[in-house]
Scaffold this motif. Sequence first.
Motif, short mmCIF file in Angstrom:
data_model
loop_
_atom_site.label_atom_id
_atom_site.label_comp_id
_atom_site.label_asym_id
_atom_site.label_seq_id
_atom_site.Cartn_x
_atom_site.Cartn_y
_atom_site.Cartn_z
N LYS A 2 0.83 -1.20 0.00
CA LYS A 2 0.00 0.00 0.00
C LYS A 2 0.87 1.26 0.00
N PRO A 3 0.49 2.29 -0.77
CA PRO A 3 1.20 3.56 -0.67
C PRO A 3 0.92 4.18 0.70
N VAL A 4 1.97 4.68 1.34
CA VAL A 4 1.87 5.14 2.72
C VAL A 4 2.17 6.63 2.79
N VAL A 5 1.31 7.37 3.50
CA VAL A 5 1.52 8.79 3.77
C VAL A 5 1.74 8.93 5.27
N PHE B 213 13.98 4.65 8.93
CA PHE B 213 13.27 3.55 8.28
C PHE B 213 12.79 3.85 6.85
N TYR B 214 12.30 5.06 6.61
CA TYR B 214 11.58 5.34 5.36
C TYR B 214 12.16 6.56 4.65
N THR B 215 12.03 6.55 3.30
CA THR B 215 12.57 7.63 2.48
C THR B 215 11.45 8.28 1.68
N ASP B 216 11.29 9.58 1.86
CA ASP B 216 10.24 10.33 1.17
C ASP B 216 10.40 10.21 -0.34
N GLY B 217 9.31 9.88 -1.02
CA GLY B 217 9.32 9.77 -2.47
C GLY B 217 9.83 8.44 -2.99
N VAL B 218 10.32 7.59 -2.09
CA VAL B 218 10.81 6.27 -2.48
C VAL B 218 9.85 5.18 -2.03
N ASP B 219 9.61 5.10 -0.72
CA ASP B 219 8.68 4.09 -0.21
C ASP B 219 7.51 4.70 0.56
N CYS B 220 7.41 6.04 0.55
CA CYS B 220 6.32 6.72 1.24
C CYS B 220 6.32 8.19 0.80
N LEU B 221 5.32 8.92 1.26
CA LEU B 221 5.29 10.38 1.15
C LEU B 221 5.23 10.93 2.56
N LYS B 222 6.12 11.87 2.89
CA LYS B 222 6.17 12.45 4.23
C LYS B 222 5.56 13.85 4.21
N SER C 191 -4.74 10.26 -7.88
CA SER C 191 -4.81 10.56 -9.32
C SER C 191 -3.67 9.96 -10.14
N ASP C 192 -2.70 9.33 -9.47
CA ASP C 192 -1.51 8.84 -10.17
C ASP C 192 -1.26 7.37 -9.84
N PRO C 193 -1.87 6.45 -10.59
CA PRO C 193 -1.68 5.03 -10.31
C PRO C 193 -0.23 4.57 -10.43
N GLU C 194 0.54 5.20 -11.31
CA GLU C 194 1.95 4.82 -11.45
C GLU C 194 2.72 5.14 -10.17
N LEU C 195 2.43 6.29 -9.56
CA LEU C 195 3.07 6.65 -8.30
C LEU C 195 2.66 5.69 -7.20
N ARG C 196 1.38 5.35 -7.14
CA ARG C 196 0.90 4.39 -6.14
C ARG C 196 1.64 3.06 -6.27
N ASP C 197 1.76 2.57 -7.49
CA ASP C 197 2.40 1.28 -7.72
C ASP C 197 3.89 1.33 -7.35
N ARG C 198 4.56 2.43 -7.73
CA ARG C 198 6.00 2.54 -7.46
C ARG C 198 6.26 2.60 -5.96
N LEU C 199 5.52 3.45 -5.25
CA LEU C 199 5.71 3.54 -3.81
C LEU C 199 5.34 2.23 -3.12
N GLY C 200 4.27 1.60 -3.59
CA GLY C 200 3.84 0.35 -2.99
C GLY C 200 4.85 -0.76 -3.16
N GLU C 201 5.45 -0.86 -4.33
CA GLU C 201 6.44 -1.91 -4.56
C GLU C 201 7.70 -1.66 -3.74
N ASN C 202 8.14 -0.40 -3.68
CA ASN C 202 9.29 -0.08 -2.84
C ASN C 202 8.99 -0.32 -1.36
N ALA C 203 7.75 -0.05 -0.98
CA ALA C 203 7.35 -0.28 0.41
C ALA C 203 7.43 -1.76 0.77
#
Length: 367
Positions: free
Chosen positions: A274-277, A287-296, A312-324
């Motif tokens: 899941k994309p995490v905010v 633990f976490y890096t903004d823009g890589v595995d989450c948004l801070k 609005s950005d499924p590509e961003l959701r997928d990228r953050l989710g996979e890195n997460a």
Amino acid sequence: MRVLNYLELESELQRSGIGTAARHQRKALADTGLQVVTSPWNGGRLGTAAVKRAVGDRLFESYDLAHCNLVGPGTVAVARHARRNDIPLVLHAHTTHQDFAESFRGSTTVAPAFGTYLKWFYSQADLVLCPSEHTKSVLDSYPIDAPVRPITNGVDIASLEGFESFREDYRERYDLDGTVVFSVGNVFERKGLTTFCRLAETTDYEFAWFGPYDTGLLASSAVRKWVQNPPENATFTGWVPDIRGAFGAGDIYLFATKSETQGIAALEAMACGKPVVIRDLSIFEQFYTDGVDCLKCDDLAEFREAIDRLSSDPELRDRLGENARETAREHSLERVAEELTDAYETARRLANGGSAADVGDTEVITD
């Protein structure tokens, strides 16, 4: 080696982060060859042990090392027993006075006094464990008279398998539709309750908080206010029968906590891709890096912007989710097992007169 892994008030803490951490420890230790007992009392219960003691038997169970996860009177008794009998003692600092505040009614008022108690309590240990470098820095600031070692609480990835299959059922059960912004765990103001509700008030997304809450005497005024009169697009589910349903039903995980020792639920959301905010706290730098595995985010405006971007950005959701997912794998129970067994060996050497420098107290695995 026979190890006591003790969680005082275990039945009451099953749904808490501390309860989850203790379950992770025990599951991780199951494959190490260590013999683990979970009650310090002879016969498994204090009442049974008291009866045995009255007829001349021992009060305490037999173990070679004590590892305690809470700070109450039962744990104090175990700590004193360990000290009197030269049993290596590991105390796990899941709690500081900072993260005790804004949890229950009156907790903020008593937090400073609680900090004084924690300083005394943790100082009894041969080794103190804690979930993060940030928590270590807090304990060092008290200060406590014991070496402190951070180890991850871990995430039980296997227990979350199949979460996707719960999506339809849980969304229907709680009348959720569209993009669902969600949180998981006990409902406390410290966990970002007001931020959660303010965001719901100012956006059109569905918001769902999966987890138990109390509106009785122990509940804070903020919990009573928001749970009893939530925004129209916010749902407080209370206890759910299978936490996988929360991760199946939700789309964007919101972790607006104000203070944390690590945050197991965020790792669980990451393990589910899941994309995490999250709130931009110093503890999360480890633990976490903004823009890589989450948004801070720092404030409501940034939280709203982050949620809008993800929606609005499924590509961003997928990228953050996979890195997460990759981040979560770094906190596997296998790693917990390795770090615990090493910590136990360290505690044994310290109990036998070694120094923190001699046993490599600073050689901690971090992300």
